[in-house]
Write a protein that holds these residues in place. Structure first.
Motif, short mmCIF file in Angstrom:
data_model
loop_
_atom_site.label_atom_id
_atom_site.label_comp_id
_atom_site.label_asym_id
_atom_site.label_seq_id
_atom_site.Cartn_x
_atom_site.Cartn_y
_atom_site.Cartn_z
N ASN A 1 0.96 -1.34 -0.08
CA ASN A 1 -0.01 -0.14 -0.02
C ASN A 1 0.79 1.21 0.14
O ASN A 1 0.52 2.21 -0.79
CB ASN A 1 -0.91 -0.08 1.08
N VAL A 2 2.09 1.13 0.77
CA VAL A 2 2.71 2.61 0.81
C VAL A 2 3.53 2.60 -0.32
O VAL A 2 3.53 3.83 -0.91
CB VAL A 2 3.86 2.28 1.95
N VAL A 3 4.34 1.63 -1.03
CA VAL A 3 5.04 1.85 -2.22
C VAL A 3 4.16 1.90 -3.42
O VAL A 3 4.60 2.45 -4.77
CB VAL A 3 6.05 0.59 -2.37
N THR A 4 2.72 1.69 -3.63
CA THR A 4 1.90 1.94 -4.70
C THR A 4 1.09 3.38 -4.28
O THR A 4 0.05 3.23 -5.17
CB THR A 4 1.36 0.70 -5.06
N ASP A 5 1.19 3.94 -3.31
CA ASP A 5 0.27 4.93 -2.99
C ASP A 5 0.35 5.94 -4.07
O ASP A 5 1.14 6.47 -4.45
CB ASP A 5 0.64 5.64 -1.72
N PRO A 6 -0.90 6.13 -4.81
CA PRO A 6 -0.99 6.96 -5.77
C PRO A 6 -0.76 8.70 -5.53
O PRO A 6 -0.30 9.42 -6.40
CB PRO A 6 -2.24 6.56 -6.59
N ALA A 7 -0.83 8.86 -4.30
CA ALA A 7 -0.75 10.13 -3.79
C ALA A 7 1.04 10.66 -3.76
O ALA A 7 1.34 11.65 -3.44
CB ALA A 7 -1.30 10.64 -2.45
N ASN A 8 1.59 9.63 -3.82
CA ASN A 8 2.97 9.59 -3.69
C ASN A 8 3.92 9.10 -4.85
O ASN A 8 3.37 8.24 -5.53
CB ASN A 8 3.59 9.04 -2.25
N PRO A 9 5.22 9.29 -5.06
CA PRO A 9 6.10 8.87 -6.05
C PRO A 9 6.14 7.32 -5.50
O PRO A 9 6.09 7.02 -4.42
CB PRO A 9 7.36 9.38 -5.66
N PRO A 10 6.13 6.57 -6.60
CA PRO A 10 6.09 4.95 -6.29
C PRO A 10 7.61 4.58 -5.84
O PRO A 10 8.42 5.33 -6.03
CB PRO A 10 5.93 4.32 -7.79
N GLY A 11 7.33 3.40 -4.91
CA GLY A 11 8.78 3.05 -4.48
C GLY A 11 8.62 3.42 -3.01
O GLY A 11 7.72 3.95 -2.45
N CYS A 12 9.87 3.24 -2.61
CA CYS A 12 10.12 3.44 -0.92
C CYS A 12 11.29 4.34 -0.85
O CYS A 12 12.14 4.28 -1.64
CB CYS A 12 10.53 1.86 -0.47
#
Length: 198
Positions: free
Chosen positions: A92-103
């Motif tokens: 969920n974190v690494v694919t959150d559309p509100a943020n750049p992808p990844g960690c």
């Protein structure tokens, strides 16, 4: 009285986090940061210190706001459920559309060279905390009969974190949330059965 800052430090820090998350630590310049944050270099240095100081602050923010799910995931009553919640939370974190992808920690450390070794070491140390927390949870599960005696909590914690970091790399390369959920499903197929100890 000193002059009031012309920007919101919390908002500026969040913007810096997004820049670092997108470009990595080494790939981000001071100009990238000041342009995105809409502040001058002196303002950046006065509020956050140098680039390394700023990155460490963004790591703190990232852990508080984006990785806070991990602590709750490990509270699940069963070890298997805890691990699955942990992996799905990472997806969920690494694919959150509100943020750049990844960690942030993966994107930030992958391309670090010798000159940025302190940052790389900081990131690795923080990752190890997460791995140790998971290991402790699995050790507790084993002591309660919820994890096989013949399995190593340390090895499983290392494996689970490797899957999580790998999914972060895949997300940064364009993998979708559904694709990574399937990775989690596949990884959980290898979860050891308690029947091995019977």
């Amino acid at each position: 009285m000193g002059r009031h800052r012309e920007f919101d430090p919390d908002e500026a820090l969040n913007i810096a986090l997004q820049v670092f998350r997108r470009k990595g630590y080494e790939g981000t310049s001071i100009s990238d940061l000041t342009d995105a944050m809409r502040i001058t270099r002196p303002s950046l240095y006065a509020a956050f210190g140098n680039k390394e100081d700023l990155f460490r602050k963004t790591l703190d923010l990232y852990e508080r706001h984006h990785l806070c799910f991990a602590h709750e995931a490990l509270k699940a009553p069963a070890a298997r459920e805890a691990v699955e919640r942990l992996l799905r939370g990472y997806v969920n974190v690494v694919t959150d559309p509100a943020n750049p992808p990844g960690c942030l920690s993966v994107n930030g450390a992958v391309a670090c060279g010798e000159s940025t070794e302190p940052i790389r070491e900081t990131i690795i140390a923080r990752r190890m905390v997460n791995e140790k927390n998971l290991c402790a949870r699995l050790e507790k599960a084993r002591s309660e009969g919820d994890f096989p005696e013949n399995e190593s909590p340390a090895d499983w914690a290392r494996y689970v974190m490797s899957v999580a970091l790998g999914m972060a790399v895949k997300a940064a390369s364009g993998a979708s949330r559904d694709e990574l959920y399937r990775v989690v499903d596949f990884a959980m197929r290898s979860w050891p059965s308690l029947r091995r100890d019977m």
